[in-house]
Design a protein around this motif. Structure first.
Motif, PDB file in Angstrom:
ATOM      1  N   THR A  74     134.473 -37.804  47.175  1.00  7.92           N
ATOM      2  CA  THR A  74     133.689 -36.093  47.132  1.00  7.92           C
ATOM      3  C   THR A  74     131.749 -36.446  47.700  1.00  7.92           C
ATOM      4  OG1 THR A  74     132.609 -37.663  44.333  1.00  7.92           O
ATOM      5  CG2 THR A  74     134.447 -36.208  44.189  1.00  7.92           C
ATOM      6  N   VAL A 112     132.743 -40.446  39.625  1.00  6.05           N
ATOM      7  CA  VAL A 112     134.095 -39.127  39.421  1.00  6.05           C
ATOM      8  C   VAL A 112     135.063 -40.088  38.979  1.00  6.05           C
ATOM      9  CG1 VAL A 112     135.417 -37.553  40.466  1.00  6.05           C
ATOM     10  CG2 VAL A 112     132.196 -37.355  40.929  1.00  6.05           C
ATOM     11  N   LEU A 113     135.452 -41.193  39.618  1.00  9.57           N
ATOM     12  CA  LEU A 113     136.650 -42.031  38.992  1.00  9.57           C
ATOM     13  C   LEU A 113     136.757 -42.513  37.829  1.00  9.57           C
ATOM     14  CD1 LEU A 113     137.048 -44.195  43.137  1.00  9.57           C
ATOM     15  CD2 LEU A 113     138.552 -41.982  41.608  1.00  9.57           C
ATOM     16  N   VAL A 119     137.050 -39.378  35.644  1.00  9.48           N
ATOM     17  CA  VAL A 119     138.398 -39.256  35.412  1.00  9.48           C
ATOM     18  C   VAL A 119     139.733 -40.399  35.203  1.00  9.48           C
ATOM     19  CG1 VAL A 119     140.834 -38.955  36.914  1.00  9.48           C
ATOM     20  CG2 VAL A 119     138.539 -37.464  37.286  1.00  9.48           C
ATOM     21  N   TYR A 160     133.814 -48.140  35.931  1.00  5.26           N
ATOM     22  CA  TYR A 160     134.999 -47.719  36.146  1.00  5.26           C
ATOM     23  C   TYR A 160     136.194 -48.484  35.960  1.00  5.26           C
ATOM     24  CZ  TYR A 160     138.649 -46.305  40.230  1.00  5.26           C
ATOM     25  OH  TYR A 160     139.970 -46.820  40.455  1.00  5.26           O
ATOM     26  N   ILE A 212     143.488 -35.612  36.426  1.00  2.38           N
ATOM     27  CA  ILE A 212     143.551 -35.047  38.132  1.00  2.38           C
ATOM     28  C   ILE A 212     142.479 -34.559  38.351  1.00  2.38           C
ATOM     29  CG2 ILE A 212     144.031 -36.422  40.030  1.00  2.38           C
ATOM     30  CD1 ILE A 212     145.096 -38.587  39.179  1.00  2.38           C
ATOM     31  N   TRP A 239     139.723 -32.358  35.747  1.00  4.21           N
ATOM     32  CA  TRP A 239     138.139 -32.733  36.540  1.00  4.21           C
ATOM     33  C   TRP A 239     137.716 -33.401  37.447  1.00  4.21           C
ATOM     34  CZ3 TRP A 239     135.636 -31.930  31.868  1.00  4.21           C
ATOM     35  CH2 TRP A 239     136.570 -31.619  30.720  1.00  4.21           C
ATOM     36  N   TYR A 240     139.021 -33.841  37.520  1.00  2.92           N
ATOM     37  CA  TYR A 240     138.558 -34.158  40.150  1.00  2.92           C
ATOM     38  C   TYR A 240     138.032 -33.308  41.175  1.00  2.92           C
ATOM     39  CZ  TYR A 240     139.268 -36.037  44.966  1.00  2.92           C
ATOM     40  OH  TYR A 240     138.918 -36.348  46.126  1.00  2.92           O
ATOM     41  N   GLU A 273     135.008 -31.286  41.119  1.00  4.68           N
ATOM     42  CA  GLU A 273     134.210 -32.029  41.346  1.00  4.68           C
ATOM     43  C   GLU A 273     134.277 -32.589  43.144  1.00  4.68           C
ATOM     44  OE1 GLU A 273     131.280 -33.303  40.379  1.00  4.68           O
ATOM     45  OE2 GLU A 273     131.391 -32.472  38.315  1.00  4.68           O
ATOM     46  N   ARG A 274     136.101 -32.285  43.570  1.00  5.75           N
ATOM     47  CA  ARG A 274     135.544 -32.667  44.938  1.00  5.75           C
ATOM     48  C   ARG A 274     135.606 -31.537  45.829  1.00  5.75           C
ATOM     49  NH1 ARG A 274     135.753 -32.602  49.778  1.00  5.75           N
ATOM     50  NH2 ARG A 274     137.421 -33.776  50.897  1.00  5.75           N
TER      51      ARG A 274
END
Length: 366
Positions: free
Chosen positions: A41, A49-50, A53, A198, A303, A306-307, A310-311
């Motif tokens: 990101t 972010v990780l 997720v 994380y 994934i 939620w990912y 943001e990506r």
């Protein structure tokens, strides 16, 4: 794909799985020339972010027990997530009315126990209803938890609870940048750094997936599947449907409480705004879109939900900059329509082996 994977010798499968886990461990700090520009990101810290997720994958695994295995539609799962988060805040923060000041490692089992009890208390009177009625009841539970947290003096209302504890430890003294540029000065699990969180969330994901997998292939898991397919037929065959549904609610609630404990420790502040109805619906969407009953499917669903927002943050499409707050619901709604149209059972649906011998199956289809 699954049959090919199972055909590989066990030692090779273990080595491949271990290599994949090691890749996930070093992913936040290792630059991969081809993969890195695609997955990293740009508008928000990639490690954060990780962690987010991974935390919601724990939620998806817990909700998969309730929806994917037992077939119970729970629209208020955010309530268990909130109970776990507030348990850590109330038992660990000096700003809470309890003022017990327990360490975070002590608050986590307390949060899991409290959420399990809340799952039993919710399921005991409500699991006698089915289908849409159960969904409405659980939806009400999630809203009740949010309103109590927002308006109760016990939770400090809208002021929230701050100074929530986190696990101890600091980065070792020295120099270098794989762990963190400021070794020895930042706590491993403080709110200013996300790498330790994380790794902890990743360990929880692996542990929860292993436990869920073992449960799925146990007597309890087979009872859940029987109840999901036909509850009346399962009861005729001797399965105590109410008891096993109550177990599903309790175990799912415990995993939701664990995710809430991770969330509270990372945020270091707990307010009611994080537990709205939309988040609860997105929890259900993770399981439905990914593939209910399949751990790989619900992981993929978490994934994507939620990912990807943001990506895509900050990326321009047809001259319009994609923003999570403005376009997330639109993009998610369109994606949901497409997935449910072409993949009604999810992106990676659960496949069950036929209990009939191949010859009998061929004669039945002839």
């Amino acid at each position: 794909m699954g049959d090919r994977w199972r055909a590989i010798p066990k030692g090779w499968r273990f080595a491949a799985g271990l290599a994949f886990v090691l890749l996930l461990v070093v992913l936040p700090r290792v630059q991969i020339p081809i993969i890195d520009p695609i997955i990293r990101t740009t508008k928000i810290d990639f490690t954060t972010v990780l962690f987010t997720v991974a935390m919601y994958i724990v939620v998806a695994v817990g909700l998969n027990v309730v929806i994917g295995l037992a077939g119970l539609l729970d629209l208020g799962y955010i309530g268990f997530f909130a109970v776990g988060a507030y348990s850590v805040a109330l038992f660990g923060s000096p700003q809470s009315p309890l003022a017990t000041k327990y360490p975070w490692l002590i608050c986590v089992p307390i949060a899991i126990a409290v959420t399990m009890i809340s799952g039993v208390l919710l399921g005991w009177p409500t699991l006698r209803v089915r289908g849409d009625y159960l969904a409405i009841v659980t939806l009400g539970f999630g809203e009740i938890v949010r309103l109590v947290a927002q308006n109760s003096a016990f939770t400090n209302g809208q002021r929230g609870i701050g100074n929530i504890p986190y696990p101890p430890g600091t980065w070792p003294e020295g120099g270098g940048g794989f762990l963190d540029p400021a070794w020895g000065t930042l706590p491993i699990f403080g709110s200013a750094t996300s790498l330790g969180w994380y790794w902890l969330a990743l360990a929880c994901v692996i542990l929860c997936m292993y436990a869920s997998r073992r449960l799925e292939h146990s007597r309890v898991g087979r009872a859940w599947v029987a109840i999901r397919e036909d509850e009346d037929a399962a009861e005729i065959m001797g399965v105590q449907a109410f008891k096993f549904k109550l177990w599903a609610f309790a175990i799912g609630a415990a995993l939701g409480g664990l995710a809430g404990a991770l969330f509270a420790g990372k945020q270091a502040f707990m307010g009611s705004n994080s537990f709205d109805l939309l988040t609860s619906i997105l929890f259900v969407a993770m399981v439905v879109v990914g593939g209910a009953g399949n751990l790989a499917g619900v992981t993929l669903g978490a994934i994507l939900v939620w990912y990807l927002p943001e990506r895509l943050r900050g990326i321009e499409l047809f001259g319009v900059e994609l923003n999570t707050g403005e376009y997330r619901l639109l993009a998610f709604g369109l994606a949901l329509i497409i997935v449910m149209t072409f993949r009604p059972k999810g992106l990676l649906p659960k496949r069950y082996r036929s209990s009939q011998p191949p010859v009998v199956a061929e004669e039945a289809t002839a």
